[in-house]
Design an enzyme around this catalytic site. Sequence first.
Site, PDB file in Angstrom:
ATOM      1  N   LYS A  22     -29.167  35.300  -7.163  1.00  0.00           N
ATOM      2  CA  LYS A  22     -28.492  35.043  -5.783  1.00  0.00           C
ATOM      3  C   LYS A  22     -27.312  35.919  -6.255  1.00  0.00           C
ATOM      4  CE  LYS A  22     -25.967  30.927  -6.640  1.00  0.00           C
ATOM      5  NZ  LYS A  22     -24.050  30.917  -6.382  1.00  0.00           N
ATOM      6  N   ASN A  23     -26.295  36.042  -6.707  1.00  0.00           N
ATOM      7  CA  ASN A  23     -25.009  36.363  -6.649  1.00  0.00           C
ATOM      8  C   ASN A  23     -24.847  38.180  -6.376  1.00  0.00           C
ATOM      9  OD1 ASN A  23     -24.002  34.252  -7.479  1.00  0.00           O
ATOM     10  ND2 ASN A  23     -22.757  34.414  -9.428  1.00  0.00           N
ATOM     11  N   ARG A 102     -18.750  28.465  -0.332  1.00  0.00           N
ATOM     12  CA  ARG A 102     -17.661  29.921  -0.597  1.00  0.00           C
ATOM     13  C   ARG A 102     -18.392  31.780  -1.051  1.00  0.00           C
ATOM     14  NH1 ARG A 102     -13.357  28.769  -2.357  1.00  0.00           N
ATOM     15  NH2 ARG A 102     -12.704  30.695  -3.347  1.00  0.00           N
ATOM     16  N   CYS A 126     -12.870  23.928  -4.906  1.00  0.00           N
ATOM     17  CA  CYS A 126     -14.371  23.610  -5.301  1.00  0.00           C
ATOM     18  C   CYS A 126     -14.449  22.791  -6.431  1.00  0.00           C
ATOM     19  CB  CYS A 126     -15.612  24.302  -5.281  1.00  0.00           C
ATOM     20  SG  CYS A 126     -15.501  25.438  -6.154  1.00  0.00           S
ATOM     21  N   ARG A 131     -10.082  28.035  -6.441  1.00  0.00           N
ATOM     22  CA  ARG A 131     -10.476  29.663  -5.964  1.00  0.00           C
ATOM     23  C   ARG A 131      -9.681  29.934  -4.378  1.00  0.00           C
ATOM     24  NH1 ARG A 131     -16.895  28.579  -6.679  1.00  0.00           N
ATOM     25  NH2 ARG A 131     -17.185  31.049  -6.924  1.00  0.00           N
ATOM     26  N   PRO A 132      -8.680  30.687  -5.146  1.00  0.00           N
ATOM     27  CA  PRO A 132      -7.962  31.182  -3.969  1.00  0.00           C
ATOM     28  C   PRO A 132      -8.509  32.521  -3.141  1.00  0.00           C
ATOM     29  CG  PRO A 132      -6.442  31.440  -5.503  1.00  0.00           C
ATOM     30  CD  PRO A 132      -7.778  30.156  -6.296  1.00  0.00           C
ATOM     31  N   VAL A 133      -8.572  32.956  -1.996  1.00  0.00           N
ATOM     32  CA  VAL A 133      -8.893  33.373  -1.434  1.00  0.00           C
ATOM     33  C   VAL A 133      -7.458  34.664  -1.199  1.00  0.00           C
ATOM     34  CG1 VAL A 133     -11.244  33.016  -0.546  1.00  0.00           C
ATOM     35  CG2 VAL A 133      -8.728  33.217   0.886  1.00  0.00           C
ATOM     36  N   ASP A 134      -6.705  34.680  -2.096  1.00  0.00           N
ATOM     37  CA  ASP A 134      -5.293  35.575  -1.739  1.00  0.00           C
ATOM     38  C   ASP A 134      -5.524  37.476  -2.108  1.00  0.00           C
ATOM     39  OD1 ASP A 134      -5.309  34.317  -3.952  1.00  0.00           O
ATOM     40  OD2 ASP A 134      -3.243  35.361  -4.908  1.00  0.00           O
ATOM     41  N   LEU A 135      -6.536  37.114  -3.335  1.00  0.00           N
ATOM     42  CA  LEU A 135      -6.596  38.841  -3.644  1.00  0.00           C
ATOM     43  C   LEU A 135      -7.529  39.343  -2.775  1.00  0.00           C
ATOM     44  CD1 LEU A 135      -6.819  38.009  -7.066  1.00  0.00           C
ATOM     45  CD2 LEU A 135      -4.973  39.024  -6.220  1.00  0.00           C
ATOM     46  N   ASP A 316     -20.215  31.798 -15.894  1.00  0.00           N
ATOM     47  CA  ASP A 316     -21.215  31.112 -15.264  1.00  0.00           C
ATOM     48  C   ASP A 316     -22.942  30.885 -16.453  1.00  0.00           C
ATOM     49  OD1 ASP A 316     -20.348  31.519 -12.565  1.00  0.00           O
ATOM     50  OD2 ASP A 316     -21.262  33.606 -11.948  1.00  0.00           O
ATOM     51  N   ILE A 338     -11.731  31.823 -17.013  1.00  0.00           N
ATOM     52  CA  ILE A 338     -11.630  32.488 -15.049  1.00  0.00           C
ATOM     53  C   ILE A 338     -11.084  31.317 -14.445  1.00  0.00           C
ATOM     54  CG2 ILE A 338     -13.494  33.446 -13.552  1.00  0.00           C
ATOM     55  CD1 ILE A 338     -13.113  35.750 -15.801  1.00  0.00           C
ATOM     56  N   ARG A 408     -29.394  25.520  -5.775  1.00  0.00           N
ATOM     57  CA  ARG A 408     -28.534  26.379  -5.202  1.00  0.00           C
ATOM     58  C   ARG A 408     -28.910  27.670  -5.593  1.00  0.00           C
ATOM     59  NH1 ARG A 408     -22.620  25.713  -5.270  1.00  0.00           N
ATOM     60  NH2 ARG A 408     -22.879  27.719  -4.412  1.00  0.00           N
TER      61      ARG A 408
HETATM   62  N1  EPU Z   1      -8.992  34.435  -7.676  1.00  0.00           N
HETATM   63  C1  EPU Z   1      -7.232  34.560  -7.135  1.00  0.00           C
HETATM   64  N2  EPU Z   1      -7.340  35.129  -5.802  1.00  0.00           N
HETATM   65  C2  EPU Z   1      -8.761  34.935  -5.157  1.00  0.00           C
HETATM   66  C3  EPU Z   1      -9.995  35.624  -5.713  1.00  0.00           C
HETATM   67  C4  EPU Z   1     -10.028  35.456  -6.798  1.00  0.00           C
HETATM   68  O1  EPU Z   1      -6.944  33.960  -8.494  1.00  0.00           O
HETATM   69  O2  EPU Z   1      -8.042  35.962  -4.079  1.00  0.00           O
HETATM   70  C5  EPU Z   1      -9.662  33.953  -9.334  1.00  0.00           C
HETATM   71  C6  EPU Z   1     -10.371  33.445  -8.858  1.00  0.00           C
HETATM   72  O3  EPU Z   1      -9.946  31.754  -8.800  1.00  0.00           O
HETATM   73  C7  EPU Z   1     -10.555  33.281 -10.915  1.00  0.00           C
HETATM   74  C8  EPU Z   1     -10.897  34.826 -11.101  1.00  0.00           C
HETATM   75  O4  EPU Z   1      -9.950  35.222 -10.138  1.00  0.00           O
HETATM   76  O5  EPU Z   1      -9.640  32.748 -10.946  1.00  0.00           O
HETATM   77  C9  EPU Z   1     -12.317  35.133 -10.697  1.00  0.00           C
HETATM   78  O6  EPU Z   1     -12.856  34.416  -9.715  1.00  0.00           O
HETATM   79  P1  EPU Z   1     -13.768  36.170  -8.640  1.00  0.00           P
HETATM   80  O7  EPU Z   1     -13.332  36.272  -7.141  1.00  0.00           O
HETATM   81  O8  EPU Z   1     -14.013  37.134  -9.455  1.00  0.00           O
HETATM   82  O9  EPU Z   1     -15.501  35.027  -7.709  1.00  0.00           O
HETATM   83  P2  EPU Z   1     -16.191  35.066  -6.994  1.00  0.00           P
HETATM   84  O10 EPU Z   1     -16.168  36.386  -6.124  1.00  0.00           O
HETATM   85  O11 EPU Z   1     -15.192  33.518  -6.045  1.00  0.00           O
HETATM   86  C10 EPU Z   1     -18.319  35.075  -8.073  1.00  0.00           C
HETATM   87  C11 EPU Z   1     -19.662  33.992  -8.670  1.00  0.00           C
HETATM   88  C12 EPU Z   1     -18.912  33.207  -9.221  1.00  0.00           C
HETATM   89  C13 EPU Z   1     -18.677  33.408 -10.448  1.00  0.00           C
HETATM   90  C14 EPU Z   1     -17.897  34.507 -10.207  1.00  0.00           C
HETATM   91  C15 EPU Z   1     -16.766  35.175 -12.011  1.00  0.00           C
HETATM   92  C16 EPU Z   1     -20.607  34.718  -6.259  1.00  0.00           C
HETATM   93  C17 EPU Z   1     -21.095  33.954  -4.724  1.00  0.00           C
HETATM   94  N3  EPU Z   1     -19.983  33.965  -7.130  1.00  0.00           N
HETATM   95  O12 EPU Z   1     -17.386  34.005  -7.511  1.00  0.00           O
HETATM   96  O13 EPU Z   1     -20.778  32.243  -9.195  1.00  0.00           O
HETATM   97  O14 EPU Z   1     -18.286  32.654 -11.680  1.00  0.00           O
HETATM   98  O15 EPU Z   1     -17.329  35.187  -9.293  1.00  0.00           O
HETATM   99  O16 EPU Z   1     -17.795  36.060 -12.732  1.00  0.00           O
HETATM  100  O17 EPU Z   1     -20.542  36.105  -6.927  1.00  0.00           O
HETATM  101  C18 EPU Z   1     -22.147  30.535  -9.317  1.00  0.00           C
HETATM  102  O18 EPU Z   1     -22.952  31.530  -9.689  1.00  0.00           O
HETATM  103  O19 EPU Z   1     -22.122  29.259  -9.981  1.00  0.00           O
HETATM  104  C19 EPU Z   1     -20.418  30.820 -10.011  1.00  0.00           C
HETATM  105  C20 EPU Z   1     -19.118  30.482  -9.155  1.00  0.00           C
END
Ligand code: EPU
Length: 431
Positions: A22-23, A102, A126, A131-135, A316, A338, A408
Amino acid sequence: MDRIRIVGGAKLNGTIPISGAKNAALPLMIASLLTDRTVTLENLPRLADVSLLVRILSNQGADYSIDGRRQGEGREAGQTVHMTAREIVDTTAPYELVSRMRASFWVIAPLLARCGEARVSLPGGCAIGTRPVDLLLMALEKLGGQIEIEGGYAVAKAPKGLRGAEITFPKVTVGGTHVALMAAALAQGTTVLHNAAREPEVIDLAELLNKMGAKITGAGQSTVEITGVARLNGAKHRVLPDRIEAGTYAMAVAMTGGDVLLEGAQAHDFQAALDVLVQSGAHVESTNEGVRVSRNGGPILPVDVETAPFPAFPTDLQAQFMALMTRANGVSRITETIFENRFMHVQELARFGARIKLDGDSAVVEGVPVLKGAPVMATDLRASASLVIAALAAEGETMIQRVYHLDRGFEALERKLSLCGAEVERISAGG
Ligand code: EPU
């Protein structure tokens, strides 16, 4: 709403075909927006998130078609989907859609890179954390995107196109790395990512982008270099096997005992989890056909685990491993680094009689000899999988509510488990 009924106690024996990840599927599908040519994805899993993303991308203007089943292809074979975004008709991804998944926020990258503008709803929090998107936005700004937050939307503009830059992630982010790869692929000049995510799904995305004509080197390492190109072509790509699905079933076998071939799984994609399973008393063997996991007779041994970005133990699989540890012969400590709130399964596991205490970012699990079936509720995707694992080993019947969380991310879960001898059935809302 559907429910899943499980009567525990049976060992798992047989073969479980592992679906496409999925991911990986989600960013690969989103990458199809980068080109006006056709991107063909094979081995796409049949999951609710994949169908929802198809809807979101078609809203942007992507056409899609799905191949029918081919001669000799089993029911478990993944789908082949052709996606063509000949013209982007809408650069807005609305709240109603993004709030349901997301990862759909990542469309901001191809829309901005290809059209010079994007208006994408912020995804919001969630069940597993804020789960911010700032980065992700930081990466796009480094590439020259001008971003404002207006009315709950990230409004991004790059009228003269994006340009290459040095991007250093202060924290490893999978989504941030996906977004940077897609945007930099069409930027002018060279981009270097520092502290990039090294997950197999990042490598899969980079492989597709390179097949489309991108120039990416180093994917899978912390430093990735991308030389932008003016346009990308179509390509054909097979989605990699789902390491989290494979890890989940590996833990289920370690829990119930038995011997299962996880067909198509690649051990190197989830080696840290397999190593922990071996420490817990399971036997693991990597073969040409996949990964074979067994546990016969011996006790489940307690193992302390800490989640961290790849190649370490994945967040995960944290909930699923906790389920296994509830039956261990001693005390284990599971630390989540994480996500700040990924312990929703703790209170549901307690309903089986598990003994778990939360201590900051750790859960201390005191193994018990017997779990007992109970009515429980799925709270998020991976937490739901932990309830399935507990139920498979529990005495008596478990009824899992809110199964849509499982749908999902786990394709045909009840069928795959039943074929290995588990007593699992879906009770559909109507019946
Ligand atoms: N983070 C920030 N700012 C950002 C982005 C991330 O602070 O702008 C933080 C997050 O809050 C978290 C850490 O960085 O603490 C890592 O988050 P990451 O961005 O790696 O997660 P993601 O890309 O949103 C994907 C997977 C998740 C998986 C994580 C970590 C997908 C669709 N989702 O999420 O999968 O847990 O990487 O490996 O690829 C799931 O499949 O159940 C799932 C949640």
